[in-house]
Design a protein around this motif. Structure first.
Motif, short mmCIF file in Angstrom:
data_model
loop_
_atom_site.label_atom_id
_atom_site.label_comp_id
_atom_site.label_asym_id
_atom_site.label_seq_id
_atom_site.Cartn_x
_atom_site.Cartn_y
_atom_site.Cartn_z
N TYR A 1 0.86 -1.18 0.00
CA TYR A 1 0.00 0.00 0.00
C TYR A 1 0.90 1.24 0.00
N GLN A 2 1.12 1.81 -1.17
CA GLN A 2 2.04 2.93 -1.36
C GLN A 2 1.47 3.86 -2.42
N TRP A 3 1.06 5.06 -1.99
CA TRP A 3 0.41 5.99 -2.91
C TRP A 3 1.22 7.26 -3.14
N ALA A 4 1.14 7.77 -4.34
CA ALA A 4 1.58 9.12 -4.67
C ALA A 4 0.42 10.06 -4.37
N ILE A 5 0.70 11.17 -3.70
CA ILE A 5 -0.32 12.18 -3.40
C ILE A 5 -0.24 13.23 -4.51
N VAL A 6 -1.29 13.28 -5.34
CA VAL A 6 -1.28 14.16 -6.51
C VAL A 6 -2.48 15.12 -6.47
N PRO A 7 -2.25 16.41 -6.23
CA PRO A 7 -3.35 17.37 -6.34
C PRO A 7 -3.85 17.41 -7.79
N LYS A 8 -5.14 17.37 -7.96
CA LYS A 8 -5.71 17.36 -9.31
C LYS A 8 -5.33 18.62 -10.09
N THR A 9 -5.19 19.74 -9.40
CA THR A 9 -4.85 20.99 -10.10
C THR A 9 -3.37 21.09 -10.45
N PHE A 10 -2.52 20.26 -9.85
CA PHE A 10 -1.08 20.31 -10.07
C PHE A 10 -0.61 19.23 -11.02
N GLY A 11 -1.20 18.04 -10.91
CA GLY A 11 -0.93 16.97 -11.86
C GLY A 11 0.33 16.16 -11.64
N GLN A 12 1.08 16.44 -10.58
CA GLN A 12 2.26 15.61 -10.29
C GLN A 12 2.34 15.37 -8.78
N PRO A 13 3.04 14.31 -8.37
CA PRO A 13 3.11 14.00 -6.94
C PRO A 13 3.78 15.10 -6.12
N ILE A 14 3.19 15.33 -4.94
CA ILE A 14 3.75 16.29 -3.98
C ILE A 14 4.16 15.58 -2.69
N GLY A 15 3.95 14.28 -2.62
CA GLY A 15 4.27 13.53 -1.42
C GLY A 15 3.84 12.08 -1.57
N SER A 16 3.97 11.36 -0.47
CA SER A 16 3.59 9.95 -0.48
C SER A 16 2.90 9.59 0.82
N ILE A 17 2.11 8.54 0.77
CA ILE A 17 1.46 7.98 1.94
C ILE A 17 1.45 6.47 1.75
N ALA A 18 1.79 5.74 2.82
CA ALA A 18 1.97 4.30 2.66
C ALA A 18 1.75 3.56 3.98
N VAL A 19 1.44 2.29 3.85
CA VAL A 19 1.52 1.39 4.99
C VAL A 19 2.99 1.00 5.09
N VAL A 20 3.62 1.40 6.18
CA VAL A 20 5.06 1.15 6.33
C VAL A 20 5.35 -0.08 7.18
N ASN A 21 4.33 -0.59 7.84
CA ASN A 21 4.46 -1.80 8.64
C ASN A 21 3.07 -2.36 8.86
N GLN A 22 2.96 -3.68 8.89
CA GLN A 22 1.65 -4.28 9.13
C GLN A 22 1.80 -5.62 9.83
N ASP A 23 0.75 -6.00 10.53
CA ASP A 23 0.71 -7.28 11.23
C ASP A 23 -0.66 -7.90 10.94
N ASP A 24 -0.67 -8.86 10.03
CA ASP A 24 -1.93 -9.48 9.62
C ASP A 24 -2.57 -10.29 10.74
N ARG A 25 -1.78 -10.73 11.72
CA ARG A 25 -2.35 -11.52 12.83
C ARG A 25 -3.38 -10.73 13.59
N VAL A 26 -3.20 -9.43 13.68
CA VAL A 26 -4.14 -8.58 14.40
C VAL A 26 -4.80 -7.55 13.49
N CYS A 27 -4.63 -7.70 12.19
CA CYS A 27 -5.24 -6.81 11.19
C CYS A 27 -4.89 -5.35 11.47
N LYS A 28 -3.59 -5.10 11.63
CA LYS A 28 -3.10 -3.77 12.01
C LYS A 28 -2.12 -3.25 10.96
#
Length: 191
Positions: free
Chosen positions: A69-96
């Motif tokens: 889960y790794q996304w580029a943050i793209v404002p519609k009016t700008f048209g290019q990425p200005i940052g990122s947001i991601a799941v950087v760690n996860q534990d499926d045993r506890v759905c976290k």
């Protein structure tokens, strides 16, 4: 829980999408090369666009994994990425999942980070089936905590000298939201 991978998400002002190798220059120019942006992060500012390209190559390859889960943050009016947001760690045993985000300083204080975080939280709770989403920040970076609170995460405490970033060993302020709280957020707001 059902892993669905990085799907395109759209908000009023943003397109959250997968990165491509063609995003290297925008990544470098818009946030990754800025030491003020990376001050409280765990990775150093990129020294060249080649560094950004190498990071993106890893991220693009990871999209083959259904739990990436790794996304580029793209404002519609700008048209290019200005940052990122991601799941950087996860534990499926506890759905976290632990969420990290970063945005270029030219776009700070405009609500883009909270808009992106809210969209990602909705996707991870409602589509993927996560039960707990969490994030943390250095207390010297209170704006990051404000984003978490705005998105419905609750402050759970500060762990002293439990983390590190580009400033060295630091405290970590932890926030989290639970799936059941997410489901009931509209009715809680009405009361």
């Amino acid at each position: 829980m059902k892993h669905l991978g990085t799907q395109t998400l759209e908000t009023e002002r943003l397109l959250l999408r997968r990165f491509t190798l063609e995003d290297a220059q925008a990544m470098y120019d818009n946030w990754a090369s800025d030491e003020e942006v990376t001050k409280y992060l765990m990775w150093p500012a990129h020294e060249s666009v080649e560094t950004s390209r190498a990071v993106l190559a890893e991220w693009v390859a990871d999209y083959e994994k259904p739990n990436c889960y790794q996304w580029a943050i793209v404002p519609k009016t700008f048209g290019q990425p200005i940052g990122s947001i991601a799941v950087v760690n996860q534990d499926d045993r506890v759905c976290k999942a632990h969420i990290g985000y970063c945005i270029g300083k030219n776009w700070w204080h405009r609500g883009y980070a909270s808009e992106a975080l809210t969209a990602v939280m909705g996707y991870l709770f409602e589509q993927v089936g996560m039960l707990r989403l969490e994030s943390r920040h250095d207390p010297r970076n209170p704006n990051s905590g404000a984003v978490m609170r705005k998105c419905g995460m609750r402050f759970e405490g500060t762990l002293r000298q439990s983390d590190w970033n580009n400033q060295g060993i630091c405290d970590a302020c932890w926030y989290a939201a639970l799936g059941e709280e997410w489901e009931n957020r509209d009715s809680a707001a009405e009361n």
